[in-house]
Every structure is written in structure tokens, then in C-alpha cells.
Write a protein that holds these residues in place. Structure first.
Motif, short mmCIF file in Angstrom:
data_model
loop_
_atom_site.label_atom_id
_atom_site.label_comp_id
_atom_site.label_asym_id
_atom_site.label_seq_id
_atom_site.Cartn_x
_atom_site.Cartn_y
_atom_site.Cartn_z
N ALA A 108 -0.22 -4.97 9.19
CA ALA A 108 0.73 -3.86 9.31
C ALA A 108 0.66 -2.95 8.09
CB ALA A 108 2.14 -4.41 9.49
N LEU A 109 0.46 -3.52 6.92
CA LEU A 109 0.35 -2.70 5.70
C LEU A 109 -0.90 -1.85 5.73
CD1 LEU A 109 1.64 -5.21 2.99
CD2 LEU A 109 2.82 -3.19 3.89
N HIS A 110 -1.97 -2.34 6.34
CA HIS A 110 -3.16 -1.50 6.51
C HIS A 110 -2.83 -0.29 7.40
CE1 HIS A 110 -6.83 -3.67 4.93
NE2 HIS A 110 -5.88 -4.57 4.72
N LEU A 111 -2.03 -0.50 8.44
CA LEU A 111 -1.64 0.61 9.30
C LEU A 111 -0.79 1.61 8.52
CD1 LEU A 111 -0.74 -1.22 12.65
CD2 LEU A 111 -2.88 -0.08 12.02
N LEU A 112 0.13 1.11 7.71
CA LEU A 112 0.94 2.00 6.87
C LEU A 112 0.04 2.83 5.96
CD1 LEU A 112 3.71 2.95 5.79
CD2 LEU A 112 3.61 1.01 4.19
N GLU A 129 8.96 -9.53 4.82
CA GLU A 129 8.73 -8.11 4.59
C GLU A 129 7.54 -7.92 3.67
OE1 GLU A 129 11.99 -6.05 2.65
OE2 GLU A 129 11.18 -6.58 0.68
N GLY A 130 7.04 -6.71 3.65
CA GLY A 130 5.94 -6.34 2.75
C GLY A 130 6.19 -4.94 2.24
N SER A 225 11.87 -0.27 6.53
CA SER A 225 13.26 -0.58 6.16
C SER A 225 13.80 0.28 5.03
CB SER A 225 13.39 -2.06 5.79
OG SER A 225 12.48 -2.40 4.76
N ARG A 226 12.93 0.65 4.08
CA ARG A 226 13.39 1.46 2.94
C ARG A 226 12.23 2.25 2.36
NH1 ARG A 226 16.05 -2.57 -1.21
NH2 ARG A 226 14.78 -4.06 -0.06
N ARG A 236 7.99 3.54 -3.12
CA ARG A 236 7.79 2.20 -2.55
C ARG A 236 8.27 2.22 -1.10
NH1 ARG A 236 9.31 -2.71 -6.21
NH2 ARG A 236 7.30 -2.01 -7.02
N ILE A 237 7.36 1.91 -0.18
CA ILE A 237 7.69 1.88 1.24
C ILE A 237 7.68 0.42 1.70
CG2 ILE A 237 7.07 2.69 3.53
CD1 ILE A 237 5.69 5.07 2.24
N ARG A 238 8.83 -0.02 2.22
CA ARG A 238 8.98 -1.40 2.64
C ARG A 238 8.94 -1.51 4.16
NH1 ARG A 238 10.67 -4.87 -1.37
NH2 ARG A 238 11.46 -3.91 -3.28
N LEU A 239 8.20 -2.53 4.62
CA LEU A 239 8.13 -2.86 6.05
C LEU A 239 8.81 -4.20 6.28
CD1 LEU A 239 4.42 -2.09 7.06
CD2 LEU A 239 6.39 -0.56 7.14
N ALA A 240 9.43 -4.34 7.44
CA ALA A 240 10.03 -5.63 7.84
C ALA A 240 9.76 -5.85 9.32
CB ALA A 240 11.52 -5.64 7.55
#
Length: 242
Positions: A108-112, A129-130, A225-226, A236-240
């Protein structure tokens, strides 16, 4: 010199294997001839699980790290755990649920990264989360709701996730493949592993040594998420997991 064969690199879906104990270091870390456990690297935590050995039973592994020479992988037992003897044959069993969540989040972080067209300054992968940090001069360039919609569209599209290897010379000729400013691909072996999302990397293509799922649909729903300000330009972009 002892080396550990990283079985996860050829197949990140392996959950267990047998191995031979090559050494136990001065801190009690267990070094094997091969492993399915991923060592801490590139923002991805080291794997947990157990090592089963005759006469010892289950030795819980709290984390996994690289040895100082990065040719060996050290399995760090939980405090007070009995460790197997050097030369013995053991069975490794991965904490698969946690590993699989790391694989999903890492992908998912690769997609971001494919959606946010700015240099990456840092990142961290977790089971819940990442996050990725980006060098973004203008905060208005990223929007939480828009990113959530865009990343879930890529997930639902069920893009294949594959890998291939290129030479270090090929990487030098294509410096745009490296998105991270703080972490550089490991060098010295003569080749570098590329992770490709989409046909021929149409969604994302960059060097990475971590573990990933086979298709984006396997990630499941994600929410941004943030978005936090961590400096003059650092965002900083957070995924959950949703």
C-alpha cells in the motif's frame, strides 16, 4: 564465511521451513543456514515466530535482524528462551498474520508513493498502520480524502505485483527509479531487485528488498488517516487499514 539464505526473497508466502543452526552469537542470537523470517530493514519490522528444536521445544523469536556483515540473519529469541544447539536441525514457523499485514501495508505504501510525486524522506511499516514522509514544499499539494479515494481505486483494480532484477549499472543509468532520499538500495552484489506494480511497472516501479502481496486487491481497504507537518517542507502521510 557463514551466510543465511533468505527464502522470503524468492517466495514471501512461505510460512515455515527447516534449517540448520550455524551459530549462536554472544547475545544469544540464532544464525541459521536459511530462513523465512524477514530481518528489520527498509522500514519493515523484523519477523516474529518460533523455532522448534528437538530437546528444546519452542523457542519464541521476538524479532529478526541482519548480522553486522549483512550476509547472516540473526533470530533474536525472547528473553529467557532456551536456544537450540549449533549443528541441530530446526523448524521455523512464522507469525504469519503479522507478516501478511506487513506485506499488505508495504505494498500500500508503494501505491501511496506512486500517487505523491515528491521525494520520499522516510517511512515505517506496521501491522496496523504505515507512513511515508515526503519533501513537499506546498501542503496544499496533497489532500487526505483525494488520496484515500485514489489509493483504494488502485487497490480495487487488482494490479499484479511482481519483481525483477537489474544490474547496478542499469540502476545508475536510471536514477529516477530511486524515490527515497534517506534509504538507498543495498549495493555490492552487482544486482538490485525492482518491485513492479501493474504491467511492466505501469503503476509503480522502484528498488525494494521488502515483502509484498501478489496483487493490489489483496491489500484490502485503506484510509489515509492523517497528514502531518514535520518540518518546513516535510509532510508525513499515514495509512491505516480501514
Amino acid at each position: 564465511m557463514a551466510t543465511t539464505e533468505p527464502l522470503y526473497r524468492a517466495d514471501s508466502y512461505l510460512r515455515d521451513c527447516t534449517a540448520t543452526v550455524l551459530a549462536v552469537n554472544e547475545r544469544g542470537g540464532i544464525i541459521l543456514d536459511r530462513t523465512v523470517f524477514y530481518p528489520t530493514a527498509g522500514g519493515q519490522p523484523g519477523d516474529r515466530g518460533v523455532i522448534e528444536a528437538e530437546g528444546v521445544g519452542e523457542c519464541p523469536i521476538a524479532t529478526t535482524v541482519y548480522g553486522e556483515d549483512r550476509t547472516t540473519i540473526v533470530h533474536v529469541p525472547a528473553e529467557g528462551a532456551a536456544v537450540p544447539q549449533v549443528g541441530s536441525t530446526v523448524r521455523l514457523v512464522l507469525d504469519w498474520e503479522t507478516r501478511h499485514r506487513h506485506m499488505r501495508m508495504h505494498t500500500a505504501l508503494h501505491l501511496l508513493c506512486s500517487l505523491v510525486k515528491f521525494p520520499v524522506t522516510g517511512g515505517q511499516i506496521g501491522a496496523e498502520e504505515g507512513r511515508l514522509d515526503f519533501d513537499i514544499p506546498d501542503a496544499s499539494a496533497v489532500d487526505k480524502d483525494h488520496l484515500t479515494e485514489a489509493i483504494n481505486a488502485l487497490i480495487k483494480a487488482d494490479h499484479p505485483v511482481t519483481e525483477r532484477w537489474i544490474t547496478e549499472e542499469e540502476l545508475d543509468a536510471n536514477p529516477q527509479l530511486v524515490r527515497t532520499m534517506s534509504v538507498k538500495p543495498p549495493r555490492g552484489s552487482g544486482r538490485v531487485r525492482l518491485v513492479a506494480i501493474g504491467e511492466n511497472g505501469s503503476v509503480d516501479l522502484q528498488p525494494c528488498g521488502g515483502t509484498h502481496v501478489r496483487s493490489t486487491a489483496e491489500i484490502g481497504p485503506i484510509v489515509v488517516s492523517r497528514i502531518e507537518k514535520k518540518g518546513k517542507q516535510n509532510r508525513r502521510i499515514r495509512l491505516a487499514f480501514a
